[in-house]
Design an enzyme around this catalytic site. Structure first.
Site, PDB file in Angstrom:
ATOM      1  N   ARG A   1      26.765 -44.805   4.798  1.00 24.38           N
ATOM      2  CA  ARG A   1      27.663 -43.274   4.843  1.00 24.38           C
ATOM      3  C   ARG A   1      28.901 -44.556   5.707  1.00 24.38           C
ATOM      4  O   ARG A   1      29.692 -44.332   6.077  1.00 24.38           O
ATOM      5  CB  ARG A   1      27.309 -42.159   6.233  1.00 24.38           C
ATOM      6  CG  ARG A   1      26.721 -41.326   4.925  1.00 24.38           C
ATOM      7  CD  ARG A   1      26.776 -39.558   6.034  1.00 24.38           C
ATOM      8  NE  ARG A   1      27.486 -40.250   7.201  1.00 24.38           N
ATOM      9  CZ  ARG A   1      27.339 -39.436   8.469  1.00 24.38           C
ATOM     10  NH1 ARG A   1      26.460 -39.429   8.374  1.00 24.38           N
ATOM     11  NH2 ARG A   1      28.445 -39.521   9.173  1.00 24.38           N
TER      12      ARG A   1
ATOM     13  N   ASN B   1      35.746 -44.585  11.404  1.00 27.05           N
ATOM     14  CA  ASN B   1      36.338 -43.857  12.283  1.00 27.05           C
ATOM     15  C   ASN B   1      37.527 -43.286  12.611  1.00 27.05           C
ATOM     16  O   ASN B   1      38.012 -43.007  13.027  1.00 27.05           O
ATOM     17  CB  ASN B   1      35.216 -43.570  13.887  1.00 27.05           C
ATOM     18  CG  ASN B   1      34.320 -42.638  13.393  1.00 27.05           C
ATOM     19  OD1 ASN B   1      33.563 -42.076  12.450  1.00 27.05           O
ATOM     20  ND2 ASN B   1      33.258 -42.266  14.491  1.00 27.05           N
TER      21      ASN B   1
ATOM     22  N   ARG C   1      30.797 -34.084   7.782  1.00 28.85           N
ATOM     23  CA  ARG C   1      32.270 -33.086   9.124  1.00 28.85           C
ATOM     24  C   ARG C   1      33.826 -34.032   9.578  1.00 28.85           C
ATOM     25  O   ARG C   1      33.577 -32.572   9.990  1.00 28.85           O
ATOM     26  CB  ARG C   1      31.450 -33.694  10.370  1.00 28.85           C
ATOM     27  CG  ARG C   1      31.139 -32.122  11.293  1.00 28.85           C
ATOM     28  CD  ARG C   1      30.575 -32.488  12.538  1.00 28.85           C
ATOM     29  NE  ARG C   1      31.363 -31.817  12.984  1.00 28.85           N
ATOM     30  CZ  ARG C   1      31.813 -31.377  13.987  1.00 28.85           C
ATOM     31  NH1 ARG C   1      32.616 -32.902  14.138  1.00 28.85           N
ATOM     32  NH2 ARG C   1      32.719 -30.650  14.610  1.00 28.85           N
TER      33      ARG C   1
ATOM     34  N   ILE D   1      34.294 -26.231  17.337  1.00 28.25           N
ATOM     35  CA  ILE D   1      35.492 -26.817  17.551  1.00 28.25           C
ATOM     36  C   ILE D   1      36.726 -25.809  17.818  1.00 28.25           C
ATOM     37  O   ILE D   1      37.702 -26.371  18.095  1.00 28.25           O
ATOM     38  CB  ILE D   1      36.110 -26.935  15.628  1.00 28.25           C
ATOM     39  CG1 ILE D   1      35.879 -25.744  15.441  1.00 28.25           C
ATOM     40  CG2 ILE D   1      35.522 -28.190  15.013  1.00 28.25           C
ATOM     41  CD1 ILE D   1      36.507 -26.083  13.062  1.00 28.25           C
ATOM     42  N   ASP D   2      36.577 -25.611  19.321  1.00 25.35           N
ATOM     43  CA  ASP D   2      37.063 -24.482  20.211  1.00 25.35           C
ATOM     44  C   ASP D   2      38.192 -25.330  20.716  1.00 25.35           C
ATOM     45  O   ASP D   2      39.431 -24.850  20.801  1.00 25.35           O
ATOM     46  CB  ASP D   2      35.975 -24.404  21.225  1.00 25.35           C
ATOM     47  CG  ASP D   2      35.448 -25.224  22.071  1.00 25.35           C
ATOM     48  OD1 ASP D   2      34.887 -25.943  21.458  1.00 25.35           O
ATOM     49  OD2 ASP D   2      35.290 -25.223  23.416  1.00 25.35           O
TER      50      ASP D   2
HETATM   51  N1  EPU Z   1      33.704 -31.136  22.090  1.00 26.00           N
HETATM   52  C1  EPU Z   1      33.788 -29.720  22.530  1.00 26.00           C
HETATM   53  N2  EPU Z   1      34.578 -28.764  21.532  1.00 26.00           N
HETATM   54  C2  EPU Z   1      35.834 -29.635  20.742  1.00 26.00           C
HETATM   55  C3  EPU Z   1      35.565 -30.381  20.450  1.00 26.00           C
HETATM   56  C4  EPU Z   1      34.740 -31.544  20.904  1.00 26.00           C
HETATM   57  O1  EPU Z   1      33.214 -29.229  23.356  1.00 26.00           O
HETATM   58  O2  EPU Z   1      35.916 -28.078  20.199  1.00 26.00           O
HETATM   59  C5  EPU Z   1      32.828 -31.883  22.200  1.00 26.00           C
HETATM   60  C6  EPU Z   1      31.560 -32.317  21.436  1.00 26.00           C
HETATM   61  O3  EPU Z   1      29.883 -31.313  21.062  1.00 26.00           O
HETATM   62  C7  EPU Z   1      30.854 -33.082  22.528  1.00 26.00           C
HETATM   63  C8  EPU Z   1      32.356 -34.057  22.718  1.00 26.00           C
HETATM   64  O4  EPU Z   1      32.584 -32.966  22.685  1.00 26.00           O
HETATM   65  O5  EPU Z   1      29.864 -32.938  23.048  1.00 26.00           O
HETATM   66  C9  EPU Z   1      32.875 -35.203  22.428  1.00 26.00           C
HETATM   67  O6  EPU Z   1      32.434 -34.856  20.516  1.00 26.00           O
HETATM   68  P1  EPU Z   1      34.289 -35.771  19.934  1.00 26.00           P
HETATM   69  O7  EPU Z   1      35.066 -33.995  19.208  1.00 26.00           O
HETATM   70  O8  EPU Z   1      35.444 -36.571  20.314  1.00 26.00           O
HETATM   71  O9  EPU Z   1      33.003 -36.161  18.807  1.00 26.00           O
HETATM   72  P2  EPU Z   1      34.250 -35.777  17.210  1.00 26.00           P
HETATM   73  O10 EPU Z   1      35.416 -36.118  17.272  1.00 26.00           O
HETATM   74  O11 EPU Z   1      33.314 -34.916  16.841  1.00 26.00           O
HETATM   75  C10 EPU Z   1      34.060 -38.234  16.515  1.00 26.00           C
HETATM   76  C11 EPU Z   1      33.427 -39.872  16.153  1.00 26.00           C
HETATM   77  C12 EPU Z   1      31.701 -39.900  16.440  1.00 26.00           C
HETATM   78  C13 EPU Z   1      31.521 -40.082  18.171  1.00 26.00           C
HETATM   79  C14 EPU Z   1      32.668 -39.117  18.767  1.00 26.00           C
HETATM   80  C15 EPU Z   1      32.776 -39.245  19.830  1.00 26.00           C
HETATM   81  C16 EPU Z   1      34.527 -39.624  13.839  1.00 26.00           C
HETATM   82  C17 EPU Z   1      34.571 -39.523  12.882  1.00 26.00           C
HETATM   83  N3  EPU Z   1      33.811 -39.508  14.183  1.00 26.00           N
HETATM   84  O12 EPU Z   1      33.551 -37.273  16.533  1.00 26.00           O
HETATM   85  O13 EPU Z   1      31.197 -39.975  15.489  1.00 26.00           O
HETATM   86  O14 EPU Z   1      30.341 -39.681  17.907  1.00 26.00           O
HETATM   87  O15 EPU Z   1      33.753 -38.919  18.161  1.00 26.00           O
HETATM   88  O16 EPU Z   1      33.003 -40.176  20.436  1.00 26.00           O
HETATM   89  O17 EPU Z   1      35.747 -40.086  13.899  1.00 26.00           O
HETATM   90  C18 EPU Z   1      29.350 -41.427  14.288  1.00 26.00           C
HETATM   91  O18 EPU Z   1      30.322 -42.294  13.291  1.00 26.00           O
HETATM   92  O19 EPU Z   1      28.198 -41.426  14.570  1.00 26.00           O
HETATM   93  C19 EPU Z   1      29.751 -40.417  15.383  1.00 26.00           C
HETATM   94  C20 EPU Z   1      29.392 -39.418  15.155  1.00 26.00           C
END
Ligand code: EPU
Length: 432
Positions: free
Chosen positions: A400, A23, A92, A123-124
């Site tokens: 992955r 990540n 994703r 992604i809002d």
């Molecule tokens: N969220 C929103 N709006 C947004 C973005 C996120 O409401 O615009 C919410 C999400 O639905 C969730 C929370 O905020 O409830 C946290 O989501 P975040 O955006 O931090 O997650 P991410 O960036 O999409 C990364 C990791 C995930 C890890 C999360 C939390 C990567 C590629 N993915 O996802 O990793 O669980 O941060 O730490 O970096 C994994 O590796 O298995 C994995 C899912």
């Protein structure tokens, strides 16, 4: 398709090491697009997600080469600005291309990523941040279209219902480093993977203050240069290996870790009376003797207990005597591993965003189905502790995100092998 077969009940013993963090590597690959010069990235784990990212960058027009097994070089001039559905749907995390495409080319069209098995993945917050920076944001035909010809620094509050956003913070930082003016990101994610990205960008010549805190101040610069950068160790892999030692009642030494990234896990294990000794700043020794106790766990953004270790701690609590409540505060629906753990005999009830684990059972091996990356790690852990044979299907999920997990566990004495699905006993195989 391959499956993993495990014969449980062997205490793990010996030494192992942690690979680079997936990540951290994914957004860092994307960030390489921000300069025309060559970036060399070291300690990159050998994973299918990394290969997907390399494929997308190549599609965009970058020159991407794997120069050694864990070292990649990326160089790009003018690039395409569209990341199509066929590529984005495979991973994703390709959403984190939006920031660098905007920063370098002034526009981006990225297929809307949609949800996934761990729950809705909005992604809002990313889009709100881009709009604040003066970017036109539209969504049509399944694509997010960003026009950022007039991108400029802005004050952005990035907190959401579940805290901040890791990839959202990464995206906005990558858009801001080349944008004129100052961008202040309040409620920024401070996960080590975001810090790693910021450190790489600093090496490329970016101007970022507050790295590792919830407030980032980014002053746009005119251009970035190439660099050589080494990815941090994977704290989730380190945590999974740690739990593997405990769940099998073994003793292993794990090198190449960053202790500071493991504080929440170590604290929780100490509360459970599990011994984790810090041998040196990058090496821990974990010992399980079956006498630890059940603990409650709440997942939270960093530095809290990581959601990416929730499934694994569920597996551990299933075999730990006592009652444990495991609450998901980051992805409230991330419990797909539980029906499979139940098939192995675990006593777990789901109540809202909590799993209530009545632990202490002897799990028994079964054919199980991985639903996502971390769920598959939990099933492997359960298989290591279970009696008889466990067969884990859909192991492309584990490939992955965990480099050579079967080989690493084998070297610690686990009986684990990767086989073609046709070798599964008749009746075990899922009809897909
Ligand atoms: N969220 C929103 N709006 C947004 C973005 C996120 O409401 O615009 C919410 C999400 O639905 C969730 C929370 O905020 O409830 C946290 O989501 P975040 O955006 O931090 O997650 P991410 O960036 O999409 C990364 C990791 C995930 C890890 C999360 C939390 C990567 C590629 N993915 O996802 O990793 O669980 O941060 O730490 O970096 C994994 O590796 O298995 C994995 C899912």
């Amino acid at each position: 398709m391959d499956v993993i077969r495990i014969e449980g009940g062997r205490p793990l013993r010996g030494k192992t090491y942690v690979s680079g963090a997936k990540n951290a590597a994914l957004p860092i690959f994307a960030a390489s697009l921000l300069t025309d010069e060559k970036c060399v990235i070291e300690n990159v784990p050998d994973l299918s997600d990394i290969r997907f990212m390399a494929e997308i960058l190549t599609h965009l027009g970058a020159q991407v080469d794997r120069i050694k097994s864990n070292t990649w070089s990326i160089q790009s001039g003018d690039i395409k600005t569209t990341a199509p559905y066929e590529l984005v749907r495979k991973m994703r995390a390709s959403v984190c291309l939006m920031g660098p495409l905007l920063g370098k080319m002034g526009k981006a069209e990225v297929s809307f990523p949609g949800g996934c098995v761990i729950g809705p993945r909005p992604i809002d917050l990313h889009l709100k941040g881009f709009a604040k920076m003066g970017c036109d944001v539209t969504v049509d035909n399944g694509y997010v279209r960003l026009n950022g010809r007039n991108l400029k620094g802005a004050d952005i509050f990035l907190g959401g219902r579940h805290g901040s956003t890791v990839l959202g913070t990464a995206n906005l930082v990558m858009a801001a480093v080349l944008a004129p003016g100052v961008t202040n990101i309040e409620s920024a994610a401070c996960e080590p993977e975001v810090v790693d990205l910021c450190n790489m960008l600093m090496k490329m010549g970016a101007n970022i203050e507050g790295i590792g805190s919830h407030h980032l101040r980014i002053e746009g610069v005119q251009r970035l240069r190439g660099c050589t950068y080494r990815i941090i160790p994977d704290r989730i892999e380190a945590g999974t290996l740690t739990i593997a030692a405990v769940i099998t009642g073994g003793r292993i030494s794990i090198s190449g870790v960053k202790i500071d990234h493991l504080r929440a896990l170590i604290d929780k294990l100490e509360e459970a009376a599990i011994s984790v000794s810090i041998e040196s700043p990058d090496c821990i020794v974990v010992e399980g003797n079956g006498e630890h106790r059940a603990v409650d766990v709440i997942t939270l953004p960093y530095p809290g207990f990581p959601t990416d270790l929730q499934a694994q701690i569920c597996a551990l609590m299933s075999v730990t005597k006592g009652l444990s409540i495991i609450t998901e505060r980051v992805y409230p629906n991330r419990f797909m591993h539980i029906p499979e753990l139940q098939r192995m005999g675990a006593n777990i009830a789901i109540e809202g965003a909590s799993a209530i684990v009545d632990g202490g059972v002897q799990l028994s091996g079964a054919p199980v189905m991985a639903s996502d990356l971390r769920a598959s790690a939990a099933l492997i852990l359960a298989g290591l502790a279970a009696s008889n044979e466990t067969w884990v299907q859909r192991i492309y999920h584990i490939d992955r995100g965990f480099e050579k997990i079967d080989q690493k566990l084998q070297s610690l004495g686990a009986v684990i092998e990767r086989l073609e699905a046709k070798y599964m006993p008749a009746g075990f195989r899922n009809q897909e």
